[in-house]
Design an enzyme around this catalytic site. Structure first.
Site, short mmCIF file in Angstrom:
data_model
loop_
_atom_site.label_atom_id
_atom_site.label_comp_id
_atom_site.label_asym_id
_atom_site.label_seq_id
_atom_site.Cartn_x
_atom_site.Cartn_y
_atom_site.Cartn_z
N ARG A 79 4.60 -20.68 -12.32
CA ARG A 79 5.63 -19.76 -11.81
C ARG A 79 6.14 -20.15 -10.43
NH1 ARG A 79 4.89 -18.73 -16.28
NH2 ARG A 79 4.52 -16.72 -17.31
N GLN A 114 11.87 -30.65 -30.27
CA GLN A 114 10.56 -30.12 -30.66
C GLN A 114 10.55 -29.70 -32.13
OE1 GLN A 114 10.01 -26.28 -30.85
NE2 GLN A 114 8.14 -26.84 -31.95
N HIS A 117 0.64 -22.34 -25.91
CA HIS A 117 1.87 -21.69 -26.34
C HIS A 117 2.20 -20.49 -25.45
CE1 HIS A 117 4.29 -22.43 -30.13
NE2 HIS A 117 5.01 -21.52 -29.52
N THR A 162 4.77 -29.53 -31.86
CA THR A 162 3.93 -28.40 -31.42
C THR A 162 3.01 -28.00 -32.56
OG1 THR A 162 5.68 -27.62 -29.96
CG2 THR A 162 3.98 -26.03 -30.54
N GLY A 178 8.11 -22.40 -19.25
CA GLY A 178 8.71 -21.60 -20.31
C GLY A 178 9.37 -20.36 -19.74
N ARG A 179 8.57 -19.30 -19.54
CA ARG A 179 9.16 -18.04 -19.10
C ARG A 179 9.91 -18.17 -17.78
NH1 ARG A 179 4.38 -16.99 -21.47
NH2 ARG A 179 4.23 -15.42 -23.13
N LYS A 199 1.97 -31.12 -28.53
CA LYS A 199 1.88 -29.98 -27.62
C LYS A 199 0.93 -28.94 -28.20
CE LYS A 199 5.04 -26.46 -25.67
NZ LYS A 199 4.87 -25.30 -26.56
N SER A 258 13.77 -26.49 -28.67
CA SER A 258 13.03 -25.96 -29.82
C SER A 258 13.82 -26.12 -31.11
CB SER A 258 12.74 -24.47 -29.61
OG SER A 258 12.23 -23.90 -30.79
N ASP A 289 1.29 -26.97 -19.77
CA ASP A 289 2.20 -25.83 -19.66
C ASP A 289 1.43 -24.55 -19.90
OD1 ASP A 289 2.92 -24.72 -22.56
OD2 ASP A 289 2.87 -26.90 -22.72
N GLY A 290 1.93 -23.48 -19.25
CA GLY A 290 1.29 -22.17 -19.37
C GLY A 290 0.99 -21.61 -17.99
N GLY A 291 1.79 -20.64 -17.56
CA GLY A 291 1.48 -19.93 -16.33
C GLY A 291 2.12 -20.48 -15.07
N TYR A 309 8.03 -28.23 -35.46
CA TYR A 309 6.76 -27.72 -35.97
C TYR A 309 6.46 -28.46 -37.27
CZ TYR A 309 7.17 -23.72 -32.79
OH TYR A 309 7.26 -22.92 -31.68
C1 LIG Z 1 9.54 -16.45 -25.90
C2 LIG Z 1 8.90 -17.78 -26.11
C3 LIG Z 1 9.29 -18.60 -27.16
C4 LIG Z 1 8.67 -19.84 -27.35
N1 LIG Z 1 9.08 -20.66 -28.37
C5 LIG Z 1 8.54 -21.90 -28.50
C6 LIG Z 1 9.01 -22.81 -29.47
O1 LIG Z 1 9.93 -22.52 -30.22
N2 LIG Z 1 8.42 -24.02 -29.54
C7 LIG Z 1 7.38 -24.38 -28.72
O2 LIG Z 1 6.87 -25.50 -28.82
N3 LIG Z 1 6.92 -23.53 -27.79
C8 LIG Z 1 7.48 -22.32 -27.65
N4 LIG Z 1 7.05 -21.48 -26.67
C9 LIG Z 1 5.99 -21.93 -25.76
C10 LIG Z 1 6.57 -22.66 -24.55
O3 LIG Z 1 7.11 -23.91 -24.90
C11 LIG Z 1 5.49 -22.92 -23.51
O4 LIG Z 1 4.38 -23.51 -24.12
C12 LIG Z 1 5.06 -21.62 -22.79
O5 LIG Z 1 6.14 -20.75 -22.60
C13 LIG Z 1 4.44 -21.99 -21.45
O6 LIG Z 1 3.99 -20.84 -20.81
P1 LIG Z 1 4.81 -20.06 -19.67
O7 LIG Z 1 5.83 -19.24 -20.39
O8 LIG Z 1 3.77 -19.28 -18.99
O9 LIG Z 1 5.46 -21.13 -18.81
C14 LIG Z 1 7.65 -20.25 -26.47
C15 LIG Z 1 7.28 -19.42 -25.40
C16 LIG Z 1 7.90 -18.21 -25.20
C17 LIG Z 1 7.50 -17.35 -24.03
#
Ligand SMILES: Cc1cc2nc3c(=O)[nH]c(=O)nc-3n(C[C@H](O)[C@H](O)[C@H](O)COP(=O)(O)O)c2cc1C
Length: 390
Positions: free
Chosen positions: A313, A128, A278, A156, A332-333, A254, A108, A309-311, A130
């Site tokens: 686990r 990455q 996100h 993003t 991500g998480r 993204k 990021s 991406d998203g979810g 913005y």
């Molecule tokens: C705490 C946090 C900070 C994030 N910061 C960024 C970021 O700086 N740039 C970005 O493109 N996505 C960011 N994301 C989104 C992640 O890249 C990703 O899309 C997302 O976490 C995927 O979902 P998941 O956490 O369920 O895997 C962030 C997500 C979280 C949870």
């Protein structure tokens, strides 16, 4: 020493909750508004079933693939997260873990560590950005990423500055000065393991964004960088095409949900896109990324690499996304919980769990490689898919 290995990402999350100060944990849980999208990102995976075989299964299974020109050992990438104060080594620990497991890493622009320190330990870094600042500052950031050895760019676009969460947002100081320390002290004392990990390094989390610094200038604070971004007029599709033209290598957009946007991403010359919301941190009420995936794959899957991406686990989530047409997923998480629970080894632990889960799911589905997965492998309940635009 206690065994710090964990058996699932959910266990890592519980350990992260016990180890991190409340504010830091809350910043990772994130989500926006009512949390509808963050919840649906998880719930939608639960709605998908498998169609397993019982004999004639493949004795060995191959997870290797290529994504954005990079050979990777499994179809999982580290998604960029601008999260500070989780661990003293931050993104450098994540980068080492990813390199050790043959996984590419999105970094990021809001990260806590400079890109040069991250590319020094991982040769597969995607930087990455913005749409933030002037065109000149964005070109400077691309040049710095190129000079540091980044192998691709992630732009993003899904952010609309929603604020307010029904469960309350953590307080994040502009700077970690004496006043901030006094306010955060009760949280820090309640989490001695985390506090000691920073105390040993001799400095507190500084909450700056070194990759947003102008050449020769100090790193702006997180809020300083956020303010620049908020003040920047949102990107047009022509802006996206222009930024893409400034980078002669793999380029991902993204944050896509709709088919018409996916087509515009193709028109802008991107080589990849991620179907993403996100992590449920942006426009609440947007359906889960996995629900949009099949329609986006049908529309543009032949022209760009489609990620999701998203979810995600567990390994079976990775397989569900690939069966619906994703080339790879980003997490991500999941890795943030691993990082919080056990640093670099915790991120490796998460990647190993995903690899093991992908492997056992491939076995059950009778597939010898991730490339063989297809829609027959999953059972979609009626009404699962979402599609918008044409
Ligand atoms: C705490 C946090 C900070 C994030 N910061 C960024 C970021 O700086 N740039 C970005 O493109 N996505 C960011 N994301 C989104 C992640 O890249 C990703 O899309 C997302 O976490 C995927 O979902 P998941 O956490 O369920 O895997 C962030 C997500 C979280 C949870």
């Amino acid at each position: 020493m206690a065994n710090k290995w964990f058996e699932t990402v959910a266990v890592a999350q519980r350990r992260a909750e016990r180890r991190l100060p409340r504010s830091v944990y809350g910043a990772l849980v994130a989500g926006s508004e009512k949390g509808l999208t963050a919840r649906d990102n998880l719930a939608a995976f639960d709605e998908l079933g498998f169609a397993p075989h019982v004999a004639g299964l493949a004795p060995t299974r191959d997870q290797s693939t290529t994504v954005m020109g990079q050979a990777v050992s499994m179809p999982v990438l580290i998604s960029p997260t601008g999260v500070q104060a989780v661990h003293p080594e931050g993104e450098v620990a994540v980068a080492r873990a990813a390199a050790n497991r043959g996984v590419a890493m999105g970094l990021s622009s809001f990260a806590s560590r400079p890109i040069e320190a991250v590319t020094a330990v991982n040769a597969q870094v995607l930087f990455q950005l913005y749409w933030s600042g002037t065109r000149e500052t964005m070109v400077q950031r691309l040049e710095r990423a190129r000079a540091a050895g980044a192998v691709g760019i992630i732009l993003t676009l899904d952010w609309s500055f929603a604020n307010g969460r029904d469960w309350g947002s953590p307080w994040i100081p502009e700077r970690v000065n004496l006043r901030a320390l006094a306010r955060l002290a009760p949280e820090a004392f309640a989490r001695p393991g985390w506090t000691w990990s920073y105390a040993k390094t001799g400095h507190f989390p500084d909450l700056t964004t070194p990759n947003m610094a102008a050449p020769g200038s100090p790193a702006p604070t997180f809020f300083g960088a956020y303010y620049e971004w908020m003040q920047s007029p949102p990107a047009s599709w022509a802006d996206v095409a222009w930024l893409r033209s400034q980078w002669d290598g793999p380029f991902m957009v993204k944050g896509v949900s709709r088919v018409d946007d996916a087509k515009r991403v193709v028109d802008a010359g991107a080589t990849a896109l991620s179907v993403s919301n996100h992590g449920g941190n942006n426009l609440d009420g947007t359906p889960a990324a996995i629900r949009w995936l099949p329609s986006v794959v049908d529309a543009v899957g032949g022209q760009v690499e489609v990620l999701l991406d998203g979810g995600v686990r567990r390994g079976s989530d990775v397989v569900k996304a690939l069966a619906l047409g994703a080339r790879a997923v980003m997490i991500g998480r999941a890795y943030l919980w691993g990082l919080a629970a056990n640093g670099q080894a915790g991120v490796e632990n998460v990647l190993d769990l995903l690899r093991g889960g992908v492997d056992s799911t491939l076995l059950a589905l009778g597939r010898s490689s991730v490339a063989e997965l297809n829609r027959d492998d999953v059972v979609l309940p009626p009404g699962f898919r979402r599609s918008a635009g044409s």
